[in-house]
Design an enzyme around this catalytic site. Structure first.
Site, PDB file in Angstrom:
ATOM      1  N   SER A 145     -10.217   0.606   7.644  1.00 52.86           N
ATOM      2  CA  SER A 145      -9.806   0.125   5.821  1.00 52.86           C
ATOM      3  C   SER A 145      -8.914  -0.720   5.800  1.00 52.86           C
ATOM      4  O   SER A 145      -8.426  -1.209   5.119  1.00 52.86           O
ATOM      5  CB  SER A 145      -8.354   1.692   6.252  1.00 52.86           C
ATOM      6  OG  SER A 145      -9.074   2.680   6.177  1.00 52.86           O
ATOM      7  N   SER A 157      -9.802   2.306   3.278  1.00 54.33           N
ATOM      8  CA  SER A 157      -8.316   3.310   1.953  1.00 54.33           C
ATOM      9  C   SER A 157      -7.762   1.748   1.691  1.00 54.33           C
ATOM     10  O   SER A 157      -6.926   3.017  -0.121  1.00 54.33           O
ATOM     11  CB  SER A 157      -7.545   4.146   3.042  1.00 54.33           C
ATOM     12  OG  SER A 157      -7.220   3.382   4.068  1.00 54.33           O
ATOM     13  N   LYS A 206       1.182  -1.255  -0.163  1.00 55.10           N
ATOM     14  CA  LYS A 206      -0.145   0.012   0.022  1.00 55.10           C
ATOM     15  C   LYS A 206       0.844   0.934   0.098  1.00 55.10           C
ATOM     16  O   LYS A 206       1.434   1.128   0.894  1.00 55.10           O
ATOM     17  CB  LYS A 206      -0.666   0.012   1.303  1.00 55.10           C
ATOM     18  CG  LYS A 206      -2.259   0.993   1.336  1.00 55.10           C
ATOM     19  CD  LYS A 206      -2.709   0.667   2.348  1.00 55.10           C
ATOM     20  CE  LYS A 206      -3.792   2.084   3.073  1.00 55.10           C
ATOM     21  NZ  LYS A 206      -4.686   1.805   3.815  1.00 55.10           N
TER      22      LYS A 206
END
Lengths: 493, 488, 112
Positions: free
Chosen positions: A185, A161, A78
């Site tokens: 998230s 997210s 990420k």
């Protein structure tokens, strides 16, 4: 070649040991998968050369019998994790071109254990969002699509997210993906994409080198295909770090052993307040089903009460933006990232940040600045921190009676990209996940079934602080009972 | 402790009372910075003492330096202040080029040190207690240079993150002299404790002055803050200039604007800081990257038990143990190194004479040579020995100065110099008598004048005898014998 | 245990009924150094107002006797040794600087 992509990390690791395949082959397969699934926009950067080199080095170590726990396993990272020598943007224009000279502690654990870096994964800008729609580099498409119903033919959100991470996992364009979870998230996108997602106890994973969003809530954790991979990856990621004052120094229970311990005699709480008005009946049914699975495995399920649950989301949307408004003050165009020139220093700041931050980030900075400002600090921020203590106390009280809690992970399945939603409605996606962040306790989402549209649904287990083993035990049971072996239509093969 | 009456300033329309509070920023003497492992040392090239944390790189986190905490506790104890076993670090949020994080880690509601006080002594000999409100730890900012380029400023983050102790006084001071005495005393205390080197030129110690005026008996006036004064002289000048400015405005019927000002040391005046149009809203909140700081009471006690002797105690001891004059005691107790030098020199010697030699001769010479005491060619035991040779009569005070001059040149031992130069004082009465006889014989007319009543000529004869002996005749013996012979 | 001053405040910790006026966004944006396009300001103002009135539901809770959460882990602040462990690498520090010269960061001139 296609068989390679179907191996879980544990299976692949074993295959590497048995020389059934090589790390280089595995990485090559995943690099191809990335190309084949590029339409989903999960990746913002592909580090093909680096991946190939790392795989080669893994093969050398494996040949000498010196392979680490994650040797040769291809990982997508990420873009909130700073990766040395590799551009890190937090999916924001303001950090475009930023190349860290340092590695985050969590990812350095992964590389130390032999994992291979495929590239950086898209996410909501500065991890703010629940649909991966706020990224400066375009939204991510969920590899899952509806097989019938109104949502057929529509591109769906992977959640956020960590949308890029969950999507890449579902697309089989990486085998392991570390995410970050501030309000859900990891767990929410994992649920939307049919993956396992674990947010550990606050302080388990070091935050050093992770772009900070809300310091008292952020935690890194694994997004994986199954619970065994989750146990493997969590063990690698966790660990005390002297470079993070909030990092805890407590031994991680043996998660691999927990996989087969079962849950006989465990007491599971079903919190009353997680039943929402007008809740989707499929979610209710799945929750009931989950309860039955756990009881079949020898646990006893009882209703419990967490009376302050409904206040968790509003408290979160005071605390998180407040901390974020301060954490994001350093993005000013002086030392790194993009700069927009100005006649004066202040003008340079305002233009740089105005141009560099997207709307959601600006909105949250404004809220955060407001709730901390003179005259409002006591009423908002202090109030929210008091509510937070009440929420933590709710859990502490309940955990005197039960060992874990079972709840749905999300109020709905994945919804269409671009669906018009006001801010507060978007916030409600996190209603089941946020309380665990506020209390700093671990929680896991396990894929448990499909909606009538054919979209993944997840169940969540929440455990007391430091009891990731309890989560693994329960998750393993749910996984076995659910038998979720579906693969997204958008997965590489 | 008698509280002396506030010195009032006479304005055009009547007297004014001056109220002063000081915020002193003292850089902690430590190897590394408060929350990062970069060096806190002064003088490196730009951005050489900067860690990723100091540069506020994404994902970087603060970890607190135990020794900096210890230094703050030590300082608090030296200020007779309350040590708070639990304190909290807060973020002070604002934007400036030398503040990479966009916030400063400081302490707002719960500082590490609470109320205390120090005693200041003024030139008229009176003493006053000045209250300390609090001391807290915070990060120093970097340095911006605005004068190197027409349209750009240059930023060096070396100083960013160095540990600062902010010491806030109560508004107890009533004159520039008191403020200067306060800062001097504070500086001496931290130097004695070793918690700050007090080097104001380098910026290790700097003061912000809050000044207001009022008619005696009336409520407090509006105050202004003058920032970043880095010499005691500037502090006094800035205060006096600000007081004059405020009085003039008020006597003309105007009002004082509450604002932050800068001191211009070329004009000796304060001026408004341009950038402060909107009042700062710092949005303080507890830093979520840190936890509350908890101190162990036993640890604090240990620091208390190992505190060095502080200036006031030292001064009292010098008065008591060595019988020094208040002036000498104050001078010598200003600096620990000076006091240590003195006590070594005075060991076994006449305390007052040693003090005089040190403060007048030695300091005078070192000043001229541009040397610090630490670099003095004359070591303390040597100075003591020199004084010893005066008191035991080996040499006269006059000759001692010559010996001293030679000792300064090459750090020579006084006995060696006396021997080599044949400086030994002549006390042999026979020899001196002979010299006196010779002088009297050569100056028979003056002898007659003296005997005739011109007493002043005595000095002439003394001078002649000393000249004849090349300064080595023991003056006491000369005086005695000369009187006998002249009167006789 | 609340400090005496905090005890005074907590009984009055009621979020004010939201009044975001047209000066609020410009003021907050200035504090946060965010340039907001004029045409965005009223929409943002409404968004902020709706979020803030949504969080006002916290007022329903009586938190008079509740201490704000300071740390979720409950462990003590760790302290480190006073040793120089990093630095002397201005190249790394400046490697991402948009503008630099002779090892300084460069910004538009500030007039004090």
């Amino acid at each position: 070649m296609s068989d390679l992509l179907s191996l879980t990390a544990v299976a692949a690791r074993s295959a590497l040991d048995k020389k059934e395949c090589s790390a280089s082959e595995l990485t090559a397969a995943y690099l191809k998968a990335i190309e084949d699934t590029a339409d989903n926009n999960a990746y913002v950067a592909i580090t093909a050369d680096k991946a190939t080199d790392m795989a080669k080095a893994s093969d050398a170590r494996l040949a000498k019998g010196e392979g680490g726990a994650l040797e040769g396993i291809p990982v997508g990272v990420k873009d909130m994790f700073c990766t040395k020598g590799v551009e890190t943007t937090a999916s924001s224009q303001i950090l475009k071109g930023f190349v860290p000279t340092y590695e985050s502690t969590v990812t350095s654990h992964l590389w130390a254990d032999g994992a291979v870096m495929l590239g950086k994964l898209n996410c909501d800008e500065f991890a703010m969002g629940s649909a991966n729609e706020t990224s400066a580099f375009g939204p991510v498409t969920n590899p899952w699509t509806a097989t019938n119903g109104d949502l057929m033919g529509k591109a769906l959100t992977p959640g956020g997210s960590s949308g890029g991470s969950a999507a890449a996992m579902a697309a089989r364009s990486c085998l392991l993906a570390p995410g970050t979870d501030t309000g859900g998230s990891i767990r929410q996108p994992a649920a939307f994409c049919g993956m396992v997602g674990l947010k550990p106890t606050y302080g388990r994973c070091s935050r050093r080198g992770i772009v900070a969003f809300a310091s008292s809530l952020d935690q890194a954790g694994p997004i994986t295909r199954d619970v065994a991979d989750c146990a493997l990856m969590m063990t690698s990621m966790a660990g005390h770090d002297e470079g993070d004052s909030t990092s805890i120094d407590a031994p991680m229970p043996d998660l691999m052993a927990a996989l087969s311990m079962g849950i006989k005699g465990m007491r599971i709480g079903i919190p009353d307040e997680y039943t929402l008005d007008g809740m989707n009946p499929e979610i209710v049914a799945l929750w009931e089903q989950g309860r039955a699975w756990l009881e079949d495995a020898g646990a006893s399920c009882v209703p419990v009460s967490l009376p302050h649950t409904q206040y968790a989301l509003p408290a979160y949307y005071i605390v998180a933006p407040a901390e974020a408004s301060s954490n994001l003050a350093r993005y000013d165009g002086v030392r790194y990232g993009q700069r927009v020139e100005g006649a004066t220093l202040d003008e340079m700041y305002a233009k740089t940040r105005g141009a560099g931050f997207g709307d959601e980030v600006k909105r949250r900075i404004l809220i955060g600045t407001y709730v901390l400002s003179a005259g409002y600090y006591d009423a908002y921020y202090i109030k929210a921190q008091q509510v937070r203590r009440l929420i933590q106390q709710d859990f502490l009280t309940v955990f005197e009676q039960v060992d874990a809690l079972l709840t749905p992970s999300t109020p709905t399945a994945a919804f269409p990209l671009g669906e018009k939603m006001d801010a507060v409605s978007m916030f409600l996606n996190d209603v089941f996940t946020v309380p665990a962040n506020l209390a700093g306790i671990p929680a896991i989402s396990v894929p448990s079934g499909l909606s009538s549209d054919g979209l993944p649904l997840g169940l969540q287990l929440i455990a007391p602080a430091l009891r990731e083993d309890t989560l693994i035990r329960g998750a393993a049971v749910i996984e076995k009972a659910a038998g979720f072996d579906h693969v997204a239509t958008g997965a590489a093969s | 402790m008698t509280k002396n009456v506030s010195p009032l300033v006479e304005g055009r329309t009547g007297p004014w009372e001056v109220i002063i509070g000081l915020e002193v920023h003292a850089q902690v003497s430590s190897e590394a910075k408060l929350f990062s492992g970069a060096s806190a040392a002064f003088g490196a090239g730009p951005n050489e003492h900067v860690s990723l944390v100091d540069a506020a790189m994404p994902g970087m986190l603060p970890v607190i330096n135990r020794f900096c905490v210890e230094q703050a506790v030590r300082t608090g104890l030296g200020l007779n202040a309350q040590i708070n076993l639990v304190s909290v670090f807060d973020r002070k949020n604002y934007f400036y080029a030398d503040l990479p994080q966009g916030y400063q880690i400081s302490q707002f509601k719960q500082p590490i040190v609470g109320e205390g006080s120090i005693t200041i002594t003024l030139s008229d000999g009176t003493s006053r207690d000045i209250g300390i409100e609090r001391l807290h730890l915070e990060q120093d900012a970097g340095k911006s240079m605005h004068d190197q380029h027409p349209s750009k400023s240059f930023i060096d983050l070396n100083r960013s993150g160095v540990a600062l102790m902010e010491i806030v006084s109560k508004p107890d001071m009533r004159s520039a002299e008191e403020a200067a005495a306060y800062v001097s005393k504070l500086r001496a205390i931290v130097r004695f404790l070793g918690t700050c080197d007090g080097n104001m030129e380098q910026g290790s110690l700097r003061a912000d002055c809050n000044v207001s005026v009022r008619r005696p008996g009336e409520p407090l006036g509006t105050r202004t803050e003058t920032k970043n004064l880095n010499s005691i002289r500037f502090i006094a000048q800035a205060i006096n200039s600000e007081v004059a400015r405020q009085i003039e405005i008020l006597e003309d019927g105007g009002t004082i604007v509450q604002e932050t000002r800068l001191f211009d040391n070329t004009t000796g005046q304060t001026r408004t800081m341009r950038s402060k149009e909107d009042a700062h809203d710092y949005r303080y909140f507890p830093d979520p990257d840190l936890l509350p700081l908890k101190l162990d009471a036993a640890w604090v006690d240990h620091i208390r038990d190992t505190l060095p002797e502080l200036p006031d105690a030292l001064r009292a001891r010098l008065l008591d143990q060595y019988g020094l004059s208040p002036y000498d005691a104050s001078l010598i107790s200003e600096d620990r190194a000076v006091a240590a030098y003195y006590e070594t020199a005075a060991a076994g010697q006449d305390a007052k004479i040693v003090a005089n030699w040190m403060t007048v001769e030695l300091f005078g010479a070192l000043n001229k040579m541009g040397l610090d005491l630490a670099d003095s060619p004359v070591k303390p035991d040597q100075l003591g020995k020199l004084v010893g040779r005066i008191t035991d009569g080996t040499i006269s005070g006059r000759i001692a100065k010559d010996v001293f001059a030679l000792m300064l040149e090459n750090g020579a031992d006084p006995d060696q110099v006396i021997d080599e130069k044949g400086f030994k004082q002549v006390s042999d009465t026979g020899a001196i008598e002979a010299m006196i006889d010779a002088v009297m014989a050569e100056n028979a007319d003056k002898v007659a004048e003296y005997r005739g009543g011109k007493d002043k000529l005595f000095g002439f004869f003394v001078g002649q005898v000393m000249k004849a002996s090349q300064g080595q005749a023991n003056p006491g013996v000369v005086n005695g014998l000369l009187k006998q012979k002249l009167d006789g | 245990m609340l400090l005496p001053l905090q005890q005074l405040f907590v009984t009055r910790l009621v979020i004010r009924l939201m009044t975001i006026d047209k000066n609020t966004i410009p003021r907050i944006a200035r504090l946060a150094r965010l340039e907001i396009a004029l045409e965005r300001q009223s929409a943002l103002s409404e968004e902020l107002a709706s979020i803030l009135s949504w969080v006002e539901q916290l007022n329903a809770l009586d938190t008079a006797e509740v201490e704000p959460l300071a740390s979720v882990t409950g462990h003590d602040l760790p302290l480190r040794e006073d040793k120089v462990t990093t630095g002397n690498d201005p190249d790394a520090v400046l490697s991402n600087a948009p503008e630099k010269t002779s090892n300084f960061f460069v910004v538009p001139k500030v007039v004090e």
